[in-house]
Design a protein around this motif. Structure first.
Motif, PDB file in Angstrom:
ATOM      1  N   GLN A  80       0.812  -1.212   0.000  1.00  0.00           N
ATOM      2  CA  GLN A  80       0.000   0.000   0.000  1.00  0.00           C
ATOM      3  C   GLN A  80       0.848   1.265   0.000  1.00  0.00           C
ATOM      4  OE1 GLN A  80      -2.440  -0.444   3.491  1.00  0.00           O
ATOM      5  NE2 GLN A  80      -3.909  -1.792   2.481  1.00  0.00           N
ATOM      6  N   ASN A  83       1.887   3.040  -5.662  1.00  0.00           N
ATOM      7  CA  ASN A  83       0.716   2.991  -6.531  1.00  0.00           C
ATOM      8  C   ASN A  83       0.776   1.800  -7.478  1.00  0.00           C
ATOM      9  OD1 ASN A  83      -0.614   5.304  -5.572  1.00  0.00           O
ATOM     10  ND2 ASN A  83       0.692   6.642  -6.794  1.00  0.00           N
ATOM     11  N   PRO A  85      -0.940   0.495 -11.030  1.00  0.00           N
ATOM     12  CA  PRO A  85      -1.798   0.781 -12.175  1.00  0.00           C
ATOM     13  C   PRO A  85      -2.727  -0.395 -12.483  1.00  0.00           C
ATOM     14  CG  PRO A  85       0.413   0.227 -12.913  1.00  0.00           C
ATOM     15  CD  PRO A  85       0.472   0.305 -11.417  1.00  0.00           C
ATOM     16  N   PRO A 102     -14.051   5.924  -5.513  1.00  0.00           N
ATOM     17  CA  PRO A 102     -12.863   6.633  -5.008  1.00  0.00           C
ATOM     18  C   PRO A 102     -11.950   5.766  -4.151  1.00  0.00           C
ATOM     19  CG  PRO A 102     -14.806   7.265  -3.749  1.00  0.00           C
ATOM     20  CD  PRO A 102     -15.296   6.423  -4.891  1.00  0.00           C
ATOM     21  N   PHE A 104     -10.526   3.003  -4.789  1.00  0.00           N
ATOM     22  CA  PHE A 104      -9.357   2.450  -5.480  1.00  0.00           C
ATOM     23  C   PHE A 104      -8.152   3.366  -5.326  1.00  0.00           C
ATOM     24  CE2 PHE A 104     -12.420   0.070  -8.423  1.00  0.00           C
ATOM     25  CZ  PHE A 104     -12.250  -1.116  -7.736  1.00  0.00           C
ATOM     26  N   ARG A 105      -8.354   4.640  -5.612  1.00  0.00           N
ATOM     27  CA  ARG A 105      -7.242   5.593  -5.519  1.00  0.00           C
ATOM     28  C   ARG A 105      -6.780   5.745  -4.073  1.00  0.00           C
ATOM     29  NH1 ARG A 105      -5.133   9.223  -8.928  1.00  0.00           N
ATOM     30  NH2 ARG A 105      -6.789   8.857 -10.441  1.00  0.00           N
ATOM     31  N   GLN A 106      -7.742   5.744  -3.151  1.00  0.00           N
ATOM     32  CA  GLN A 106      -7.391   5.879  -1.738  1.00  0.00           C
ATOM     33  C   GLN A 106      -6.542   4.720  -1.250  1.00  0.00           C
ATOM     34  OE1 GLN A 106     -11.222   6.234   0.138  1.00  0.00           O
ATOM     35  NE2 GLN A 106     -11.628   8.272  -0.712  1.00  0.00           N
ATOM     36  N   ARG A 107      -6.728   3.542  -1.856  1.00  0.00           N
ATOM     37  CA  ARG A 107      -5.974   2.362  -1.447  1.00  0.00           C
ATOM     38  C   ARG A 107      -4.771   2.096  -2.347  1.00  0.00           C
ATOM     39  NH1 ARG A 107      -7.083   1.682   3.542  1.00  0.00           N
ATOM     40  NH2 ARG A 107      -6.412  -0.488   3.479  1.00  0.00           N
ATOM     41  N   GLY A 108      -4.421   3.068  -3.194  1.00  0.00           N
ATOM     42  CA  GLY A 108      -3.199   2.951  -3.976  1.00  0.00           C
ATOM     43  C   GLY A 108      -3.346   2.323  -5.342  1.00  0.00           C
ATOM     44  N   ASP A 110      -4.422   2.851  -9.229  1.00  0.00           N
ATOM     45  CA  ASP A 110      -4.629   3.908 -10.213  1.00  0.00           C
ATOM     46  C   ASP A 110      -5.238   3.309 -11.475  1.00  0.00           C
ATOM     47  OD1 ASP A 110      -4.560   6.205 -11.728  1.00  0.00           O
ATOM     48  OD2 ASP A 110      -2.419   6.027 -12.207  1.00  0.00           O
ATOM     49  N   LYS A 129     -11.676   8.880 -16.923  1.00  0.00           N
ATOM     50  CA  LYS A 129     -10.987   7.749 -17.529  1.00  0.00           C
ATOM     51  C   LYS A 129     -11.415   7.567 -18.977  1.00  0.00           C
ATOM     52  CE  LYS A 129      -9.505   7.092 -13.372  1.00  0.00           C
ATOM     53  NZ  LYS A 129      -8.169   7.577 -12.981  1.00  0.00           N
TER      54      LYS A 129
END
Length: 225
Positions: A80, A83, A85, A102, A104-108, A110, A129
């Protein structure tokens, strides 16, 4: 280097510990005991200690765990601290909703793009996206070093799409499609079927309706009396 197998339930609990510790850190809590951490997750303190002891000694006997230190160590264990992808395959209602999530981004994680075969969707933008074709997806996978993908395609396309993904070099697939995916041998696969959880709730309510008394259990089961 010594290798050992970590049970999947342990890894899932590490994720829960991480989330709890982040909340405690935000509240300024410096120390937590195995009993308190177990209570927060809904498990016995012995399970907490056993889970953490697999990776070293983190706490002080009689004192507890340093919240920030334990959080940082678990974040590193789970990857964690960097990042990752990800691509989402399927730009329908489910894929679009996942792209907007949101967490996904908060947990790393992308989300670099959505992939679809529908020419009317390719080139469009969902949230921020871009929807790309398979040809473009191949370039993105190589360019961004993508190793993970999320599947949100119709059931009859799941197996073939999973094979296409592994051919692109994808190593892990999170399958949200309504079918159990038997992943290619080169890929790690996790199937997420929300109807299973609805059936779990429905089972409990059905017992209530029939005069039986279900009892929740910390062992992830339901006792019936």
């Amino acid at each position: 280097m010594k290798f050992f197998k970590v049970p999947e339930p342990t890894i899932m609990r590490l994720s829960l510990y991480s989330r709890i510790l982040e909340q405690l850190e935000e509240r300024g809590v410096p120390i937590i005991s195995s009993v308190e951490l177990g209570d927060a997750v809904g498990i016995n303190s012995g399970v907490v200690r056993k889970d953490l002891s697999m990776f070293g000694e983190f706490g002080v006997r009689g004192v507890g765990y340093n919240v920030r230190e334990l959080r940082d160590n678990i974040r590193k264990l789970l990857g964690q601290d960097r990042n990752w992808p990800v691509i989402i395959v399927g730009a329908g209602h489910l894929g679009s909703s996942l792209a907007a999530y949101p967490g996904f981004r908060q947990r790393g994680f992308d989300v670099v793009a959505l992939v679809d075969t529908d020419p009317e969707k390719v080139g469009s933008t969902i949230i921020d996206k871009t929807v790309v074709s398979w040809e473009e997806a191949e370039k993105l996978v190589k360019e961004h070093g993508v190793r993970m993908a999320i599947l949100a395609v119709p059931a009859d396309a799941v197996q073939a799409v999973a094979q296409q993904l592994t051919d692109l070099g994808i190593e892990a697939i999170l399958n949200f499609s309504p079918i159990i995916l038997k992943g290619p041998s080169k890929a790690q696969v996790q199937n997420v079927d929300l109807t299973v959880y609805f059936d779990l709730m429905r089972f409990t309510q059905n017992l209530n309706d029939n005069g039986l008394r279900p009892q929740a259990s910390n062992t992830r089961g339901i006792a019936v009396r």
